[in-house]
Write an enzyme that holds these catalytic residues in place. Structure first.
Site, PDB file in Angstrom:
ATOM      1  N   ASN A  19       1.019  -1.491  -0.204  1.00  0.00           N
ATOM      2  CA  ASN A  19       0.014  -0.208   0.226  1.00  0.00           C
ATOM      3  C   ASN A  19       1.162   1.087   0.190  1.00  0.00           C
ATOM      4  OD1 ASN A  19      -1.859   1.657   0.790  1.00  0.00           O
ATOM      5  ND2 ASN A  19      -2.511   1.333   1.988  1.00  0.00           N
ATOM      6  N   ARG A  84      -2.657  -2.089  -3.690  1.00  0.00           N
ATOM      7  CA  ARG A  84      -3.457  -1.129  -3.703  1.00  0.00           C
ATOM      8  C   ARG A  84      -3.185   0.004  -4.309  1.00  0.00           C
ATOM      9  NH1 ARG A  84      -4.751   3.927   0.594  1.00  0.00           N
ATOM     10  NH2 ARG A  84      -6.437   4.242   0.074  1.00  0.00           N
ATOM     11  N   HIS A 173     -12.152   4.129  -1.118  1.00  0.00           N
ATOM     12  CA  HIS A 173     -12.121   3.347   0.336  1.00  0.00           C
ATOM     13  C   HIS A 173     -12.762   1.774   0.438  1.00  0.00           C
ATOM     14  CE1 HIS A 173     -11.838   6.838   3.539  1.00  0.00           C
ATOM     15  NE2 HIS A 173     -10.067   6.837   2.533  1.00  0.00           N
ATOM     16  N   GLY A 205      -8.990   9.699   6.617  1.00  0.00           N
ATOM     17  CA  GLY A 205      -9.959  10.261   5.636  1.00  0.00           C
ATOM     18  C   GLY A 205     -11.382   9.330   6.385  1.00  0.00           C
ATOM     19  N   ARG A 234      -9.091  17.292   6.231  1.00  0.00           N
ATOM     20  CA  ARG A 234      -9.824  18.041   4.823  1.00  0.00           C
ATOM     21  C   ARG A 234     -11.011  18.038   5.398  1.00  0.00           C
ATOM     22  NH1 ARG A 234      -9.376  12.559   1.856  1.00  0.00           N
ATOM     23  NH2 ARG A 234      -7.379  11.971   2.960  1.00  0.00           N
ATOM     24  N   GLY A 325     -14.206   4.928  13.749  1.00  0.00           N
ATOM     25  CA  GLY A 325     -15.373   4.635  14.026  1.00  0.00           C
ATOM     26  C   GLY A 325     -15.461   3.347  15.055  1.00  0.00           C
ATOM     27  N   GLU A 377      -8.264  -3.950   5.334  1.00  0.00           N
ATOM     28  CA  GLU A 377      -8.187  -3.693   3.992  1.00  0.00           C
ATOM     29  C   GLU A 377      -6.765  -4.696   3.142  1.00  0.00           C
ATOM     30  OE1 GLU A 377      -8.334   1.015   5.041  1.00  0.00           O
ATOM     31  OE2 GLU A 377      -8.544   0.574   2.630  1.00  0.00           O
TER      32      GLU A 377
HETATM   33  P1  AMP Z   1      -6.612   5.554  11.010  1.00  0.00           P
HETATM   34  O1  AMP Z   1      -6.948   6.348   9.242  1.00  0.00           O
HETATM   35  O2  AMP Z   1      -8.036   4.324  10.375  1.00  0.00           O
HETATM   36  O3  AMP Z   1      -5.585   5.300  11.283  1.00  0.00           O
HETATM   37  O4  AMP Z   1      -7.676   6.170  11.734  1.00  0.00           O
HETATM   38  C1  AMP Z   1      -6.574   7.468  12.480  1.00  0.00           C
HETATM   39  C2  AMP Z   1      -7.625   8.318  13.632  1.00  0.00           C
HETATM   40  O5  AMP Z   1      -7.995   7.086  14.116  1.00  0.00           O
HETATM   41  C3  AMP Z   1      -6.337   9.011  14.105  1.00  0.00           C
HETATM   42  O6  AMP Z   1      -6.585   9.770  13.818  1.00  0.00           O
HETATM   43  C4  AMP Z   1      -7.366   8.962  15.382  1.00  0.00           C
HETATM   44  O7  AMP Z   1      -8.782  10.312  15.158  1.00  0.00           O
HETATM   45  C5  AMP Z   1      -8.436   7.940  15.698  1.00  0.00           C
HETATM   46  N1  AMP Z   1      -8.255   7.289  16.673  1.00  0.00           N
HETATM   47  C6  AMP Z   1      -7.610   6.483  16.501  1.00  0.00           C
HETATM   48  N2  AMP Z   1      -7.188   5.811  17.734  1.00  0.00           N
HETATM   49  C7  AMP Z   1      -8.686   6.204  18.623  1.00  0.00           C
HETATM   50  C8  AMP Z   1      -9.673   6.277  19.888  1.00  0.00           C
HETATM   51  N3  AMP Z   1      -8.889   5.402  20.732  1.00  0.00           N
HETATM   52  N4  AMP Z   1     -10.338   7.176  20.018  1.00  0.00           N
HETATM   53  C9  AMP Z   1     -10.945   7.719  19.217  1.00  0.00           C
HETATM   54  N5  AMP Z   1     -10.102   7.981  17.975  1.00  0.00           N
HETATM   55  C10 AMP Z   1      -8.890   7.152  17.593  1.00  0.00           C
END
Ligand code: AMP
Length: 392
Positions: A19, A84, A173, A205, A234, A325, A377
Site C-alpha cells: 500500500n 492497493r 475507500h 480520511g 479535509r 469509528g 483492507e
Molecule cells: P485510520 O486512518 O483508520 O488509521 O484512523 C486514524 C484516526 O483514528 C486518528 O487520527 C484518530 O483520530 C483516530 N483514533 C485512533 N484511536 C482512537 C481512539 N482510541 N479514540 C478516538 N479516536 C481514535
C-alpha cells in the site's frame, strides 16, 4: 516458475500486500492457507528529512526488510503481490492482473489522483523489477463504487464539460466498504445479498457508503477524496463558490486553496488537532474549539446517515469502522443519538465496551443494527489477489 506444481497450478500460498501512500509504504505478508501474517511494517516520511528519499527507495527498504527475515520477494511461497491502487477511473472495476498496458493505464489516471497513483505505479515497477515472473495484481479503491448508478455519480454540471474532463463522482475507500459491508452481514448471520448497510469509514480520511444487497449504490467521496464527511484535515462538502470567493476576495492561488481544503481543514482547521483522542481530551477540559470541531463532525455524519436512509429505503445495519469509528464511543453515541424515529437505538453499555472484534452495539429492540466492524483492507486485497491468481 516457482510456486507452481507440475500441472501449472499455483501451490504458493502467500500474498504480499503493498500500500504505497502519498508519504508512506505499508506492507503485509499474508498466508492464505492458515490465515497467518508472517510480516507487516511501514516505511514512513518519504521525501522528508530522515525518511526514504522517494517511493522507489522506500520499496527497496521493504524488500530488504523482508529478505533479511528470509521472506524476500524471491521466496517460492509467494503466489503474488497485491497492490492497493487508489484510482481506477471508469475502466478498472475489478482486481486486475498487471501487465505493461495496465500499468500504463494506471499511470494515465494520475491527473485524477496526483498524490497516489504515481506512488502506486512506482510500487508496481519496483516489485516487478525484483521478481519479473511473479503475478502482480492491482486492487482499486474506486472499484467497489462502480455499481453506483449514474443519477448518483453524475454532478449536475454541463455534461460535455464534465465528460471531456472525466468529472464525476468515483468514491474511494472501496476495499474497506466492500469488506466491512460483507463482514457486517456475517456478524448478523445473514447473506450480504439480502441486507442493506450504511458503512461509516471514519479514519483520518472519512467516507460513508450505502450498500444494497452487497452492491454499493451511493458513497460520499467524489472526483477526489475531498468530498463528503468532515475528515482529519479535509473539509468535506462545501459550496464550490467558497473556492471562487477565496481566489477573488482572498487573493489565494488555486494551489493554496487546494492545500487549505485538503491539509488545513476538517478537524485540524476547526480546532488545531486532527486526532479524535486529543479532541476528546480537550473537550473534557471544556475546550470550546474542540467541542465545536466535534459537533461539526458529528452533524455532517448525521446528515449522511439520514440521506442514505432515504436512498436505501430500508436499512438493516449501520457499521462504524476505521480509527475513529472503531474506537470512539463518543462519536458513535453522538451520531446515533435521537434517531429512534429511524429505528436506531444504541445500547450505551455495549457501545462503551472497547474491543477489537466485530460487535453489535445497538439495543436488543433496535430495528436497525448498529455495529462496530474493524476494517481489514490488507486481508481484502490479499483475498482478491489470491482469488484472481489461483481461481480459488
Ligand atoms: P485510520 O486512518 O483508520 O488509521 O484512523 C486514524 C484516526 O483514528 C486518528 O487520527 C484518530 O483520530 C483516530 N483514533 C485512533 N484511536 C482512537 C481512539 N482510541 N479514540 C478516538 N479516536 C481514535
Amino acid at each position: 516458475m516457482t510456486g507452481h506444481n507440475r500441472e501449472g497450478t499455483v501451490t504458493a500460498t502467500r500474498v504480499l500486500v503493498l500500500n504505497s501512500g502519498s508519504s508512506s509504504v505499508k506492507y503485509q505478508l499474508l498466508d492464505m492457507a492458515d490465515g497467518s501474517r508472517p510480516a507487516a511494517g511501514i516505511v514512513e516520511r518519504i521525501g522528508e528529512p530522515g525518511g526514504a528519499a522517494d517511493h522507489a527507495e522506500a520499496l527497496k527498504t521493504v524488500a530488504a526488510e523482508l529478505a533479511a527475515r528470509g521472506l524476500g520477494l524471491d521466496s517460492p511461497e509467494l503466489a503474488a503481490v497485491g497492490h492497493r491502487v487508489v484510482h481506477g477511473g471508469t475502466r478498472f472495476t475489478a482486481p486486475t492482473l498487471i501487465d505493461d498496458e495496465v500499468l500504463a493505464a494506471v499511470e494515465e489516471l494520475a491527473p485524477l489522483a496526483p498524490l497516489h497513483n504515481p506512488a502506486n505505479v512506482t510500487g508496481i515497477r519496483v516489485a516487478r523489477d525484483l521478481r519479473p515472473d511473479l503475478p502482480q495484481v492491482a486492487v482499486f479503491d474506486t472499484a467497489f463504487h462502480s455499481t453506483v448508478p449514474e443519477h448518483a455519480y453524475r454532478y449536475a454540471i454541463d455534461r460535455e464539460t464534465a465528460d471531456a474532463h472525466q468529472v464525476r463522482r468515483y468514491g474511494f475507500h472501496g476495499t474497506s466498504h466492500a469488506y466491512v459491508s460483507r463482514a457486517t452481514a456475517r456478524l448478523l448471520g445473514r447473506d450480504p445479498a439480502e441486507v442493506n448497510v450504511i458503512v461509516l469509514h471514519l479514519g483520518n480520511g472519512a467516507s460513508a457508503s450505502a450498500v444494497r444487497g452487497g452492491e454499493c449504490v451511493e458513497t460520499s467521496m467524489g472526483l477526489t477524496p475531498l468530498e463528503g464527511l468532515v475528515m482529519g484535515t479535509r473539509s468535506g462538502d462545501l459550496d464550490p463558490a467558497v473556492v471562487f470567493h477565496l481566489a477573488r476576495v482572498g487573493g489565494m492561488r488555486v494551489a493554496e486553496i487546494d492545500t487549505l481544503l485538503n491539509k488545513r481543514s476538517g478537524l485540524l482547521g476547526l480546532c488545531g488537532d486532527n486526532d479524535m483522542r486529543e479532541i476528546a481530551r480537550r473537550m473534557a477540559e471544556g475546550d470550546a474549539a474542540a467541542q465545536l470541531a466535534f459537533d461539526v463532525y458529528v452533524h455532517r455524519l448525521r446528515k449522511y446517515v439520514g440521506a442514505y436512509t432515504a436512498v436505501l429505503g430500508r436499512v438493516d445495519a449501520i457499521a462504524f469502522t476505521a480509527g475513529v469509528g472503531e474506537n470512539s464511543a463518543a462519536v458513535r453515541a453522538a451520531a446515533m443519538g435521537g434517531l429512534e424515529a429511524l429505528g436506531v437505538e444504541l445500547d450505551p453499555v455495549r457501545n462503551a465496551v472497547r474491543g477489537s472484534a466485530a460487535r453489535v452495539v445497538s439495543a436488543g429492540g433496535s430495528r436497525v443494527a448498529v455495529a462496530v466492524v474493524p476494517t481489514d483492507e490488507e486481508l481484502e486485497i490479499a483475498q482478491q489477489t489470491y482469488s484472481l491468481v489461483t481461481g480459488r
